[in-house]
Design an enzyme around this catalytic site. Structure first.
Site, short mmCIF file in Angstrom:
data_model
loop_
_atom_site.label_atom_id
_atom_site.label_comp_id
_atom_site.label_asym_id
_atom_site.label_seq_id
_atom_site.Cartn_x
_atom_site.Cartn_y
_atom_site.Cartn_z
N SER A 96 0.85 -1.19 0.00
CA SER A 96 0.00 0.00 0.00
C SER A 96 0.89 1.24 0.00
O SER A 96 1.77 1.39 0.85
CB SER A 96 -0.89 0.00 1.24
N HIS A 141 -8.50 -0.70 -3.90
CA HIS A 141 -9.36 -0.93 -2.72
C HIS A 141 -10.22 0.31 -2.52
O HIS A 141 -9.75 1.30 -1.97
CB HIS A 141 -8.45 -1.21 -1.50
N GLY A 183 -3.50 3.81 7.74
CA GLY A 183 -2.39 2.86 7.79
C GLY A 183 -1.83 2.84 9.21
O GLY A 183 -2.18 3.68 10.05
N ASP A 223 -5.63 -7.19 4.89
CA ASP A 223 -5.15 -5.81 4.82
C ASP A 223 -5.26 -5.13 6.19
O ASP A 223 -6.35 -5.03 6.75
CB ASP A 223 -6.03 -5.07 3.79
N GLY A 224 -4.10 -4.70 6.69
CA GLY A 224 -4.06 -3.93 7.93
C GLY A 224 -3.21 -4.60 8.99
O GLY A 224 -3.49 -5.71 9.41
N GLY A 248 1.77 -2.00 4.30
CA GLY A 248 2.07 -0.59 4.14
C GLY A 248 3.26 -0.20 4.99
O GLY A 248 4.42 -0.30 4.56
C1 DX5 Z 1 -6.39 0.93 5.60
C2 DX5 Z 1 -5.85 0.54 4.26
C3 DX5 Z 1 -4.61 -0.28 4.29
C4 DX5 Z 1 -3.44 0.34 4.99
C5 DX5 Z 1 -2.42 -0.70 5.30
O1 DX5 Z 1 -7.65 1.47 5.42
O2 DX5 Z 1 -6.82 -0.22 3.56
O3 DX5 Z 1 -4.27 -0.71 2.98
O4 DX5 Z 1 -2.87 1.40 4.29
O5 DX5 Z 1 -1.41 -0.13 6.06
P1 DX5 Z 1 -0.61 -0.94 7.17
O6 DX5 Z 1 0.05 -2.09 6.50
O7 DX5 Z 1 0.35 0.08 7.67
O8 DX5 Z 1 -1.61 -1.38 8.22
ZN ZN Z 2 -6.33 -1.22 1.68
#
Ligand code: DX5
Ligand code: ZN
Length: 214
Positions: free
Chosen positions: A7, A65, A142, A173-174, A195
């Protein structure tokens, strides 16, 4: 092999081309693009103009997304650039029709569920999906902590996909990191969104390879 879909939400958008080259060199499988409207989620990110520019500058498949209200209004636009196009089950669009429209427009269709949505609710739609995205944080930001309840949902979806005889990608995701990625892969995830973990890694290529080998 598990696929890695980074991401770019936390990237410097004036240095996006550099980030794309870095991700390509690191061997990522696709690129995860988080579209937020300030309504379905309490945050704003970017939309079509940025995604169109990204498409011109990379060959990585684009994994879009959508975190937007009534996304069916914008499917035709995003389908022009997306390879994988996903929307939220909870966002107020007709689910089956929207999934069918995405496929008709030549994209792979992803149905996404928030942490509070039981996996069982989307079982009837699985034949219309190429991928299901299980959110392991509340969508919008994120850098949040992984919710372990996502693991049971991944297991339930993997079992149901097998029962229905479907070869379905399962994305999570997350909060994916060195500790949670192996748990998600063991529970049936085949695509990991990452991310903050990837962008803070000392060696992005080595980290991507570790995730792919899970
Ligand atoms: C949150 C997003 C994710 C996020 C992931 O709403 O859908 O894609 O950016 O970030 P990390 O990996 O830092 O949790
Ligand atoms: Zn996402």
């Amino acid at each position: 092999m598990v696929k890695v879909s980074p991401s770019v939400l936390t990237a410097d958008f004036l240095e996006l081309e550099g980030a794309l080259r870095q991700l390509e060199a690191a061997g990522t499988d696709m690129l995860h693009l988080d579209v937020m409207d300030g309504l379905f989620v309490p945050n704003l990110s970017f939309g079509m103009p940025v995604i169109e520019s990204i498409k011109k500058h990379t060959r990585l498949p684009l994994d879009v997304h959508l975190m937007i209200d009534r996304p069916h209004r914008y499917i035709a636009d995003f389908a022009k650039a997306a390879d994988w196009l996903g929307f939220h089950y909870e966002a107020g669009s007709p689910v089956a029709e929207t999934l069918k429209q995405i496929r008709e427009l030549g994209c792979k269709a992803t149905l996404t569920i928030k942490p509070a949505t039981p996996a069982e609710e989307i079982f009837p739609y699985l034949p219309l999906c190429d991928m299901v995205l299980v959110m392991s944080v509340e969508p919008g930001f994120g850098g949040q902590k992984f919710m372990p309840s996502a693991l049971d949902k991944l297991r339930a979806l993997r079992a149901e996909a097998e029962r229905q005889g479907l070869s379905l990608e399962l994305e999570v995701d997350g909060g994916i990191n060195a500790e949670t990625a192996p748990q998600a892969a063991a529970a049936g995830a085949t695509v990991l969104v990452a991310g903050s973990f990837l962008f803070s890694a000392a060696d992005m290529g080595a980290t991507v390879r570790q995730l792919q080998q899970l």
